[in-house]
Design a protein around this motif. Structure first.
Motif, PDB file in Angstrom:
ATOM      1  N   GLY A   1       6.903   2.977   4.230  1.00  0.00           N
ATOM      2  CA  GLY A   1       5.839   3.888   4.644  1.00  0.00           C
ATOM      3  C   GLY A   1       6.283   4.784   5.784  1.00  0.00           C
ATOM      4  N   LYS A   2       7.048   4.223   6.729  1.00  0.00           N
ATOM      5  CA  LYS A   2       7.577   5.025   7.834  1.00  0.00           C
ATOM      6  C   LYS A   2       8.597   6.042   7.328  1.00  0.00           C
ATOM      7  CE  LYS A   2       6.878   1.228  11.109  1.00  0.00           C
ATOM      8  NZ  LYS A   2       7.552   0.233  11.997  1.00  0.00           N
ATOM      9  N   LEU A   3       9.392   5.650   6.321  1.00  0.00           N
ATOM     10  CA  LEU A   3      10.350   6.597   5.740  1.00  0.00           C
ATOM     11  C   LEU A   3       9.614   7.770   5.108  1.00  0.00           C
ATOM     12  CD1 LEU A   3      13.136   7.511   4.643  1.00  0.00           C
ATOM     13  CD2 LEU A   3      12.722   6.015   2.672  1.00  0.00           C
ATOM     14  N   PHE A   4       8.582   7.484   4.302  1.00  0.00           N
ATOM     15  CA  PHE A   4       7.841   8.563   3.651  1.00  0.00           C
ATOM     16  C   PHE A   4       7.202   9.469   4.692  1.00  0.00           C
ATOM     17  CE2 PHE A   4       7.017   5.119   0.242  1.00  0.00           C
ATOM     18  CZ  PHE A   4       8.305   5.263  -0.232  1.00  0.00           C
ATOM     19  N   MET A   5       6.700   8.882   5.778  1.00  0.00           N
ATOM     20  CA  MET A   5       6.075   9.670   6.838  1.00  0.00           C
ATOM     21  C   MET A   5       7.110  10.559   7.532  1.00  0.00           C
ATOM     22  SD  MET A   5       3.846   8.281  10.084  1.00  0.00           S
ATOM     23  CE  MET A   5       2.789   7.377   8.937  1.00  0.00           C
ATOM     24  N   GLU A   6       8.303  10.005   7.798  1.00  0.00           N
ATOM     25  CA  GLU A   6       9.348  10.788   8.456  1.00  0.00           C
ATOM     26  C   GLU A   6       9.798  11.949   7.575  1.00  0.00           C
ATOM     27  OE1 GLU A   6      10.750  10.782  11.399  1.00  0.00           O
ATOM     28  OE2 GLU A   6       9.602   9.101  12.205  1.00  0.00           O
ATOM     29  N   LEU A   7       9.889  11.721   6.268  1.00  0.00           N
ATOM     30  CA  LEU A   7      10.260  12.805   5.359  1.00  0.00           C
ATOM     31  C   LEU A   7       9.229  13.924   5.410  1.00  0.00           C
ATOM     32  CD1 LEU A   7      11.542  10.822   2.223  1.00  0.00           C
ATOM     33  CD2 LEU A   7      12.916  12.066   3.888  1.00  0.00           C
ATOM     34  N   GLY A   8       7.968  13.553   5.567  1.00  0.00           N
ATOM     35  CA  GLY A   8       6.935  14.566   5.702  1.00  0.00           C
ATOM     36  C   GLY A   8       7.013  15.307   7.018  1.00  0.00           C
TER      37      GLY A   8
ATOM     38  N   ASP B   1       2.364   1.739  -3.442  1.00  0.00           N
ATOM     39  CA  ASP B   1       1.266   2.134  -4.335  1.00  0.00           C
ATOM     40  C   ASP B   1       0.934   3.612  -4.136  1.00  0.00           C
ATOM     41  OD1 ASP B   1       1.280  -0.551  -4.935  1.00  0.00           O
ATOM     42  OD2 ASP B   1      -0.485  -1.023  -3.724  1.00  0.00           O
ATOM     43  N   TRP B   2       0.940   4.061  -2.870  1.00  0.00           N
ATOM     44  CA  TRP B   2       0.689   5.485  -2.593  1.00  0.00           C
ATOM     45  C   TRP B   2       1.758   6.353  -3.244  1.00  0.00           C
ATOM     46  CZ3 TRP B   2       3.922   8.884  -0.020  1.00  0.00           C
ATOM     47  CH2 TRP B   2       3.381  10.135   0.281  1.00  0.00           C
ATOM     48  N   LEU B   3       3.003   5.924  -3.154  1.00  0.00           N
ATOM     49  CA  LEU B   3       4.086   6.695  -3.760  1.00  0.00           C
ATOM     50  C   LEU B   3       3.881   6.832  -5.261  1.00  0.00           C
ATOM     51  CD1 LEU B   3       6.891   8.023  -3.105  1.00  0.00           C
ATOM     52  CD2 LEU B   3       7.911   5.881  -3.897  1.00  0.00           C
ATOM     53  N   SER B   4       3.391   5.778  -5.905  1.00  0.00           N
ATOM     54  CA  SER B   4       3.189   5.821  -7.358  1.00  0.00           C
ATOM     55  C   SER B   4       2.161   6.869  -7.745  1.00  0.00           C
ATOM     56  CB  SER B   4       2.757   4.449  -7.875  1.00  0.00           C
ATOM     57  OG  SER B   4       1.426   4.137  -7.478  1.00  0.00           O
ATOM     58  N   ARG B   5       1.225   7.183  -6.841  1.00  0.00           N
ATOM     59  CA  ARG B   5       0.195   8.193  -7.135  1.00  0.00           C
ATOM     60  C   ARG B   5       0.698   9.619  -6.909  1.00  0.00           C
ATOM     61  NH1 ARG B   5      -2.780   4.115  -4.423  1.00  0.00           N
ATOM     62  NH2 ARG B   5      -2.745   5.280  -2.455  1.00  0.00           N
ATOM     63  N   GLN B   6       1.871   9.738  -6.264  1.00  0.00           N
ATOM     64  CA  GLN B   6       2.430  11.067  -6.019  1.00  0.00           C
ATOM     65  C   GLN B   6       3.301  11.559  -7.163  1.00  0.00           C
ATOM     66  OE1 GLN B   6       0.998  12.237  -3.210  1.00  0.00           O
ATOM     67  NE2 GLN B   6       0.180  10.137  -3.229  1.00  0.00           N
ATOM     68  N   GLY B   7       3.669  10.675  -8.052  1.00  0.00           N
ATOM     69  CA  GLY B   7       4.564  11.065  -9.139  1.00  0.00           C
ATOM     70  C   GLY B   7       4.280  10.285 -10.397  1.00  0.00           C
ATOM     71  N   SER B   8       5.336   9.947 -11.131  1.00  0.00           N
ATOM     72  CA  SER B   8       5.216   9.227 -12.397  1.00  0.00           C
ATOM     73  C   SER B   8       5.717   7.809 -12.229  1.00  0.00           C
ATOM     74  CB  SER B   8       6.030   9.930 -13.490  1.00  0.00           C
ATOM     75  OG  SER B   8       5.602  11.259 -13.666  1.00  0.00           O
ATOM     76  N   MET B   9       5.133   6.906 -12.983  1.00  0.00           N
ATOM     77  CA  MET B   9       5.589   5.520 -12.982  1.00  0.00           C
ATOM     78  C   MET B   9       5.583   4.984 -14.400  1.00  0.00           C
ATOM     79  SD  MET B   9       2.364   3.302 -11.495  1.00  0.00           S
ATOM     80  CE  MET B   9       3.016   1.753 -12.104  1.00  0.00           C
TER      81      MET B   9
ATOM     82  N   LEU C   1       6.217 -16.501   0.503  1.00  0.00           N
ATOM     83  CA  LEU C   1       7.320 -16.046   1.355  1.00  0.00           C
ATOM     84  C   LEU C   1       7.981 -14.803   0.769  1.00  0.00           C
ATOM     85  CD1 LEU C   1       9.117 -19.386   2.325  1.00  0.00           C
ATOM     86  CD2 LEU C   1       7.683 -17.966   3.784  1.00  0.00           C
ATOM     87  N   TYR C   2       8.145 -14.803  -0.539  1.00  0.00           N
ATOM     88  CA  TYR C   2       8.685 -13.638  -1.247  1.00  0.00           C
ATOM     89  C   TYR C   2       7.811 -12.409  -0.998  1.00  0.00           C
ATOM     90  CZ  TYR C   2       9.985 -10.978  -5.532  1.00  0.00           C
ATOM     91  OH  TYR C   2      10.385 -10.033  -6.448  1.00  0.00           O
ATOM     92  N   ASP C   3       6.490 -12.607  -1.065  1.00  0.00           N
ATOM     93  CA  ASP C   3       5.563 -11.501  -0.810  1.00  0.00           C
ATOM     94  C   ASP C   3       5.645 -11.007   0.630  1.00  0.00           C
ATOM     95  OD1 ASP C   3       4.733 -11.606  -3.415  1.00  0.00           O
ATOM     96  OD2 ASP C   3       2.870 -12.690  -3.006  1.00  0.00           O
ATOM     97  N   CYS C   4       5.976 -11.903   1.559  1.00  0.00           N
ATOM     98  CA  CYS C   4       6.158 -11.479   2.948  1.00  0.00           C
ATOM     99  C   CYS C   4       7.278 -10.444   3.055  1.00  0.00           C
ATOM    100  CB  CYS C   4       6.486 -12.682   3.833  1.00  0.00           C
ATOM    101  SG  CYS C   4       5.092 -13.750   4.206  1.00  0.00           S
ATOM    102  N   GLY C   5       8.361 -10.699   2.349  1.00  0.00           N
ATOM    103  CA  GLY C   5       9.456  -9.739   2.349  1.00  0.00           C
ATOM    104  C   GLY C   5       9.041  -8.411   1.755  1.00  0.00           C
ATOM    105  N   ILE C   6       8.208  -8.443   0.703  1.00  0.00           N
ATOM    106  CA  ILE C   6       7.704  -7.212   0.102  1.00  0.00           C
ATOM    107  C   ILE C   6       6.828  -6.465   1.098  1.00  0.00           C
ATOM    108  CG2 ILE C   6       6.282  -6.250  -1.744  1.00  0.00           C
ATOM    109  CD1 ILE C   6       7.142  -8.582  -3.500  1.00  0.00           C
ATOM    110  N   LYS C   7       5.951  -7.198   1.800  1.00  0.00           N
ATOM    111  CA  LYS C   7       5.047  -6.582   2.774  1.00  0.00           C
ATOM    112  C   LYS C   7       5.831  -5.888   3.890  1.00  0.00           C
ATOM    113  CE  LYS C   7       1.197  -5.779   5.037  1.00  0.00           C
ATOM    114  NZ  LYS C   7       0.299  -4.662   4.635  1.00  0.00           N
ATOM    115  N   LEU C   8       6.851  -6.562   4.433  1.00  0.00           N
ATOM    116  CA  LEU C   8       7.654  -5.963   5.490  1.00  0.00           C
ATOM    117  C   LEU C   8       8.406  -4.736   4.970  1.00  0.00           C
ATOM    118  CD1 LEU C   8       8.738  -6.185   8.417  1.00  0.00           C
ATOM    119  CD2 LEU C   8      10.633  -7.523   7.482  1.00  0.00           C
TER     120      LEU C   8
ATOM    121  N   PRO D   1       0.805  -1.238   0.000  1.00  0.00           N
ATOM    122  CA  PRO D   1       0.000   0.000   0.000  1.00  0.00           C
ATOM    123  C   PRO D   1       0.834   1.282   0.000  1.00  0.00           C
ATOM    124  CG  PRO D   1      -0.070  -1.085   2.148  1.00  0.00           C
ATOM    125  CD  PRO D   1       0.564  -2.050   1.194  1.00  0.00           C
ATOM    126  N   ASN D   2       1.975   1.295   0.666  1.00  0.00           N
ATOM    127  CA  ASN D   2       2.782   2.511   0.726  1.00  0.00           C
ATOM    128  C   ASN D   2       3.519   2.774  -0.586  1.00  0.00           C
ATOM    129  OD1 ASN D   2       2.433   3.303   3.625  1.00  0.00           O
ATOM    130  ND2 ASN D   2       3.217   1.225   3.924  1.00  0.00           N
TER     131      ASN D   2
END
Length: 788
Positions: A573-580, A394-402, A560-567, A391-392
């Motif tokens: 998401g915390k990085l983007f929040m801290e930058l804000g 995906d949110w970043l993709s809506r803030q710019g270009s992909m 299991l691969y998706d678990c790593g993506i989720k983490l 989700p985070n």
């Protein structure tokens, strides 16, 4: 990491980096970032090179010096060359010279190497020699050792020893290179060179020594020289090695309040030497009669077997704004005379001192470049993945270009990341095999940004992106101690917060998504509950598996691969929040991508680095720049990650962006011009029993062409792969007409480079003096499944 191993990472004179020369311009106002030059300045005479009197051992008159017009000096052996056959390990070539290390940075040595000392002397041009296999004992692998004396250290020291191994198994002419410009001990006025061979009893004939600046005729005139670097612990930095005792001062006018930041470490060149306490003092003064002590600290040099980590210091200069001040550094031995022989064994390294202001600077955008190793684009929600694990992102993709079609130039970590930092194709930078290192004279994105006043810092998982590869060039800080996503908050975020007031370039890389995959709960219970198969716990699909996993097993491994993506997504998401929170997000360019993907059974394949199919080549590419790039935009064409350096320079508006390879896509991203792209080139090195070849893929909107080097006597096979890849619509062999067109397209793409990948299999068999992997990098690769 031992002293010998760290010297693979020693890099260049800090004087060439100076953004503002405070010594020469004492009235210069400080604003933003200033790198303080702590290197000892030496007056450079452009006409002064090595002296004409050359001595080899006890013999005279057997070498000739020729000073070239292209900033190089050649020392040539007369007649048939210098024939050396020695059983004494201390015997070698001793060359009294006189030149500034800041002027010359590369030494090339031409040798005729014999694998046996029992070969009768012959004229070089008509030598007929027998072939002898080298022993497999690593101690018997031949190597050339280089050492030097300087005017300030007139003795040979182990901390200046450089070694270059000779990779050959028969008598041959070879060229050994020592890129000393990246060696932290290469400074001051060099007075003598020592050239030795190991092991003793081997035989070589010295033909020529070339002492070069590094700016070869075939290199761009604006080549950016690398910076001196030093590795302590698992972090490399711009640094310089200083003698003990040491004194240095620098005068600067502070425009506003600022902070002085630097790191230091001291250790012994020999484990058996008694530690010598040192006292570090930093003084500040407004006049010659007034001094104040800013910092005092006692250093106990570490033994070379345990160097520890960098010791960091930050000193606020509040109260000195709008004043001209002088900073003084002193390092003195405590309880020992300065002339004590023990002082010679103390090695002291100071990382680049930085003065930075506290007020926010809005003139340049910050840059955060994020690379999630082995992340497939089609496992993210913004790319259509049906399971909500990102989700985070995906949110970043809506803030710019992909881009729906981001591509890697190589489906393996090291070549892809070197391309990401240089803008070069792998066949150009040639960092492909496990022992390859980036040419020390190839400019990088970090070097450009550093010269533009950016604080440059990187946090990586090491291994295939370790400083051993020289990917750390241009970074003030390069940390590689943690392969997990936790390094983001433990290491990167503190640096970002420390330098939030000035422009910074942060490169972040993690192996969190890379195999071996970890069973993270409760993620796995949500993604794939009730599995009890053979891959229940940690799993790696790297290398060859004895039995190909069943569909059920592959589904679980993918979970299991998706678990790593989720983490990873949660931490991002915390990085983007801290930058804000610290008001950085709106003035920061964020680039999110991956180096390559992963196979989960497609086309009967697992792992990566083994095909040119889309599961490996297609990677996510998202870029945000608030106020400059439209949110939610789709890049209308494929893009290669090697275009990132030129594009970032274009977005920041720096004039020297044209010196970086790759295609500047900034105008296309801003919507100011249509795309003029044609094809995306990707490649894959392939070693077979028939030799070495390169698989190439050219991708367009209709699919891709593939030139395949098979495990057979056939030289190349040519295919067309439809854009919708599947096992049912697999490779279609090209007709002769299509094959000719494909070759024309390849030649068109390769015409921009003087290096054709079809020639690399020959050039790679030359002995280049590649150094072995250091133990830290080797262990990191073993953890990732690349080594037994």
């Amino acid at each position: 990491m031992t002293l010998k191993q760290t010297y693979c990472h020693l890099l260049v004179s800090l004087s060439c980096l100076l953004l503002i020369s405070c010594t020469n311009q004492p009235e210069q106002a400080l604003s933003g970032l200033t790198l303080l030059d702590i290197s000892d300045e030496t007056s450079l005479n452009p006409e002064k090179g090595p002296a004409s009197t050359i001595i080899y051992a006890q013999r005279l008159g057997n070498l000739r010096v020729k000073k070239g017009t292209d900033n190089q000096t050649m020392i040539t052996a007369l007649e048939e060359g210098i024939d050396i056959t020695s059983s004494n390990p201390n015997s070698g070539v001793y060359l009294p010279v006189d030149f500034s290390a800041d002027r010359y940075g590369l030494i090339e040595i031409d040798l005729l190497w014999y694998t046996s000392a029992n070969v009768s002397p012959t004229v070089l041009s008509t030598a007929i020699v027998a072939q002898h296999d080298l022993t497999q004992n690593p101690r018997d692998v031949p190597s050339v050792l280089l050492n030097w004396k300087t005017d300030k250290e007139p003795y040979y020291s182990e901390h200046r020893m450089c070694e270059s191994r000779i990779q050959c198994n028969q008598t041959s002419e070879i060229t050994v290179q020592f890129p000393l410009i990246e060696n932290a001990a290469w400074h001051d006025q060099v007075q003598e060179l020592s050239l030795m061979v190991r092991p003793s009893g081997q035989r070589y004939i010295l033909k020529e020594i070339r002492i070069l600046t590094g700016s070869q005729p075939d290199r761009p005139k604006k080549t950016i020289l690398p910076q001196k670097r030093y590795g302590i612990g698992q972090q490399t930095r711009l640094a310089t090695m200083v003698p003990v005792p040491f004194f240095w001062s620098n005068t600067v006018r502070l425009a506003q309040s600022a902070t002085l930041s630097f790191g230091i470490q001291a250790y012994l060149s020999k484990n058996s030497i008694k530690p010598i306490p040192l006292r570090l003092s930093v003084m500040i003064s407004r006049t010659s009669a007034e001094q104040a002590l800013l910092l005092e600290h006692e250093l106990i040099p570490k033994p070379r077997s345990n160097q520890g980590n960098w010791m960091d210091f930050s000193v606020d200069l509040d109260g000195y704004e709008h004043q001209q001040i002088t900073l003084q550094f002193r390092i003195n031995p405590v309880g020992f005379e300065h002339t004590s022989p023990l002082i010679q064994h103390v090695v002291c390294v100071v990382s680049q001192p930085i003065l930075y202001t506290h007020e926010l600077s809005h003139s340049k955008p910050n840059i955060v470049l994020i690379s999630i190793d082995t992340l497939r684009a089609d496992h993210l929600g913004c790319y259509g993945y049906p399971v909500s694990i990102s989700p985070n992102i995906d949110w970043l993709s809506r803030q710019g270009s992909m881009s729906w079609a981001g591509y890697t130039p190589y489906p393996s970590t090291t070549p892809a990341h070197i391309s990401l930092m240089t803008g070069l194709y792998p066949f150009q930078h040639q960092v492909i095999l496990k022992n390859n290192q980036l040419d020390p004279f190839v400019p990088t994105l970090a070097e450009h940004l550093l010269q533009e006043g950016y604080v440059t810092m990187a946090v990586t998982g090491g291994g295939n992106v370790s400083s051993y590869r020289r990917i750390d060039k241009g970074f003030l800080y390069y940390d590689e101690h943690d392969q997990s996503i936790h390094s983001l908050h433990n290491t990167l975020l503190p640096w970002i917060k420390q330098y939030a007031s000035i422009p910074f370039f942060s490169f972040y890389h993690t192996y969190e998504v890379h195999a071996p995959y970890t069973r993270y709960e409760p993620f796995i219970d949500y993604l794939h509950p009730a599995y009890q198969g053979q891959y229940y716990n940690d799993v790696s699909l790297c290398g060859i598996v004895q039995d190909f996993p069943s569909d059920r097993d592959l589904t679980y491994v993918s979970a299991l691969y998706d678990c790593g993506i989720k983490l990873t997504d949660e931490h991002l998401g915390k990085l983007f929040m801290e930058l804000g929170h610290v008001a950085l997000f709106d003035r920061t360019i964020i680039v999110f991508l991956s180096d390559h993907g992963e196979h989960f059974g497609e086309h009967g394949l697992l792992d990566h680095g083994n095909s040119l199919y889309d599961p490996l080549l297609k990677v996510p590419f998202i870029i945000t720049y608030p106020g400059q790039l439209k949110g939610g935009a789709i890049i209308p064409h494929p893009i290669s990650i090697l275009d990132i350096p030129a594009t970032l320079i274009g977005l920041t508006g720096f004039e020297q962006g044209g010196t970086l390879p790759g295609t500047d896509q900034s105008a296309v991203l801003r919507g100011n011009k249509p795309s003029d792209w044609h094809y995306i080139l990707s490649e894959l090195h392939k070693a077979t029993i028939e030799g070495e070849g390169y698989n190439l893929a050219l991708t367009d909107n209709e699919g891709k062409y593939i030139r395949y080097y098979p495990d057979s006597k056939e030289f190349y096979s040519y295919y067309r792969l439809p854009s919708l890849e599947s096992d049912q619509t697999d490779l279609e062999k090209l007709s002769d007409q299509q094959r000719s067109e494909f070759e024309r397209l390849i030649d068109s793409q390769l015409s921009q480079s003087s290096t054709d990948p079809r020639l690399l299999s020959k050039s790679r068999k030359k002995a280049t003096g590649e150094t072995p992997l250091d133990p830290t990098t080797e262990e990191a690769l073993r953890m990732l499944g690349y080594l037994e």
